[in-house]
Design a protein around this motif. Sequence first.
Motif, mmCIF file in Angstrom:
data_model
loop_
_atom_site.group_PDB
_atom_site.id
_atom_site.type_symbol
_atom_site.label_atom_id
_atom_site.label_comp_id
_atom_site.label_asym_id
_atom_site.label_seq_id
_atom_site.Cartn_x
_atom_site.Cartn_y
_atom_site.Cartn_z
ATOM 1 N N GLY A 56 0.772 -1.233 0.000
ATOM 2 C CA GLY A 56 0.000 0.000 0.000
ATOM 3 C C GLY A 56 0.804 1.284 0.000
ATOM 4 N N LEU A 57 2.140 1.202 -0.017
ATOM 5 C CA LEU A 57 2.964 2.413 -0.028
ATOM 6 C C LEU A 57 3.087 2.924 -1.466
ATOM 7 N N ARG A 58 2.915 4.236 -1.637
ATOM 8 C CA ARG A 58 3.068 4.862 -2.963
ATOM 9 C C ARG A 58 3.913 6.118 -2.789
ATOM 10 N N ARG A 59 4.913 6.257 -3.621
ATOM 11 C CA ARG A 59 5.775 7.438 -3.557
ATOM 12 C C ARG A 59 5.521 8.317 -4.778
ATOM 13 N N ALA A 60 5.239 9.586 -4.529
ATOM 14 C CA ALA A 60 5.093 10.559 -5.612
ATOM 15 C C ALA A 60 6.382 11.375 -5.647
ATOM 16 N N GLY A 61 7.136 11.212 -6.723
ATOM 17 C CA GLY A 61 8.381 11.942 -6.906
ATOM 18 C C GLY A 61 8.359 12.681 -8.229
ATOM 19 N N ARG A 62 9.529 12.969 -8.773
ATOM 20 C CA ARG A 62 9.628 13.709 -10.035
ATOM 21 C C ARG A 62 8.725 13.089 -11.088
ATOM 22 N N GLY A 63 7.947 13.946 -11.748
ATOM 23 C CA GLY A 63 7.015 13.484 -12.769
ATOM 24 C C GLY A 63 5.624 13.177 -12.235
ATOM 25 N N SER A 64 5.453 13.273 -10.924
ATOM 26 C CA SER A 64 4.144 13.026 -10.302
ATOM 27 C C SER A 64 3.527 14.351 -9.864
ATOM 28 N N TRP A 65 2.218 14.364 -9.810
ATOM 29 C CA TRP A 65 1.486 15.551 -9.379
ATOM 30 C C TRP A 65 0.655 15.196 -8.159
ATOM 31 N N VAL A 66 0.582 16.141 -7.219
ATOM 32 C CA VAL A 66 -0.133 15.909 -5.970
ATOM 33 C C VAL A 66 -1.187 16.998 -5.794
ATOM 34 N N ALA A 67 -2.414 16.606 -5.500
ATOM 35 C CA ALA A 67 -3.492 17.564 -5.231
ATOM 36 C C ALA A 67 -3.372 18.015 -3.780
ATOM 37 N N VAL A 68 -3.315 19.337 -3.570
ATOM 38 C CA VAL A 68 -3.174 19.863 -2.206
ATOM 39 C C VAL A 68 -4.101 21.064 -1.985
ATOM 40 N N PRO A 69 -4.660 21.154 -0.779
ATOM 41 C CA PRO A 69 -5.413 22.350 -0.409
ATOM 42 C C PRO A 69 -4.431 23.393 0.123
ATOM 43 N N PRO A 70 -4.890 24.599 0.372
ATOM 44 C CA PRO A 70 -3.996 25.581 0.985
ATOM 45 C C PRO A 70 -3.700 25.175 2.428
ATOM 46 N N PRO A 71 -2.596 25.650 2.993
ATOM 47 C CA PRO A 71 -2.261 25.274 4.364
ATOM 48 C C PRO A 71 -3.259 25.761 5.416
ATOM 49 N N TYR A 72 -4.103 26.732 5.071
ATOM 50 C CA TYR A 72 -4.979 27.358 6.060
ATOM 51 C C TYR A 72 -6.392 26.789 6.124
ATOM 52 N N ARG A 73 -6.754 25.841 5.243
ATOM 53 C CA ARG A 73 -8.095 25.244 5.318
ATOM 54 C C ARG A 73 -8.155 23.949 4.521
ATOM 55 N N ALA A 74 -9.165 23.169 4.844
ATOM 56 C CA ALA A 74 -9.417 21.932 4.100
ATOM 57 C C ALA A 74 -10.173 22.261 2.820
ATOM 58 N N ALA A 75 -10.097 21.395 1.842
ATOM 59 C CA ALA A 75 -10.854 21.544 0.606
ATOM 60 C C ALA A 75 -11.370 20.178 0.193
ATOM 61 N N ARG A 76 -12.666 20.069 0.069
ATOM 62 C CA ARG A 76 -13.341 18.810 -0.246
ATOM 63 C C ARG A 76 -12.847 17.704 0.687
ATOM 64 N N TYR A 77 -12.117 16.765 0.163
ATOM 65 C CA TYR A 77 -11.692 15.589 0.918
ATOM 66 C C TYR A 77 -10.239 15.666 1.371
ATOM 67 N N LEU A 78 -9.552 16.784 1.123
ATOM 68 C CA LEU A 78 -8.143 16.938 1.490
ATOM 69 C C LEU A 78 -7.991 17.882 2.672
ATOM 70 N N GLU A 79 -7.167 17.470 3.630
ATOM 71 C CA GLU A 79 -6.967 18.293 4.823
ATOM 72 C C GLU A 79 -5.558 18.072 5.363
ATOM 73 N N TRP A 80 -4.959 19.150 5.814
ATOM 74 C CA TRP A 80 -3.632 19.059 6.424
ATOM 75 C C TRP A 80 -3.754 18.579 7.857
ATOM 76 N N LEU A 81 -3.065 17.508 8.191
ATOM 77 C CA LEU A 81 -2.946 17.088 9.593
ATOM 78 C C LEU A 81 -1.824 17.884 10.245
ATOM 79 N N VAL A 82 -0.756 18.109 9.485
ATOM 80 C CA VAL A 82 0.349 18.996 9.881
ATOM 81 C C VAL A 82 0.605 19.893 8.670
ATOM 82 N N PRO A 83 0.143 21.150 8.719
ATOM 83 C CA PRO A 83 0.344 22.018 7.559
ATOM 84 C C PRO A 83 1.797 22.470 7.442
ATOM 85 N N PRO A 84 2.245 22.797 6.231
ATOM 86 C CA PRO A 84 3.600 23.323 6.074
ATOM 87 C C PRO A 84 3.707 24.673 6.785
#
Length: 155
Positions: A95-123
Amino acid sequence: MSDVMWTRGVEWLAAAATDPRLCKREWDQGDGIALLEAGRYWDVLSVPDRLGLLTLDLLWQASRPVPGPTLVDTAAHRVGFFLPPDPGTRWIGAGLRRAGRGSWVAVPPPYRAARYLEWLVPPDGTGMLHAPATLELALRQANGTLAVLTPMCGR
């Protein structure tokens, strides 16, 4: 987290976008999610949520520094740990997946959740990421705990 840290976190995260201004606009005026390229400033190790949440709990100890940015995807039931980019590192495990060069990651802003994505530890904008060796050790410990607990829980 202070406003200065939020601002620094936004700038740090948006720097991974091809167009940081467009990225910030998408967070504020669009659907709140931006696609950012992995592999330049960070990689993301995505793990099943039960393993990821237990791992983060192990990392969040008073004797250790604050963990690096960590994202949860409640729709996919995954937790993503942001760590330094390293194309030579191989993460092996179910079940481990690594996203590195050539991969894209969907992220919300550090200050709020968006839809199903949420920071547990924001940058926080300092560029601090998870240390791979520390993360691996916590993942192994969490996996061992889950291996014991799973038969008892009937899953």
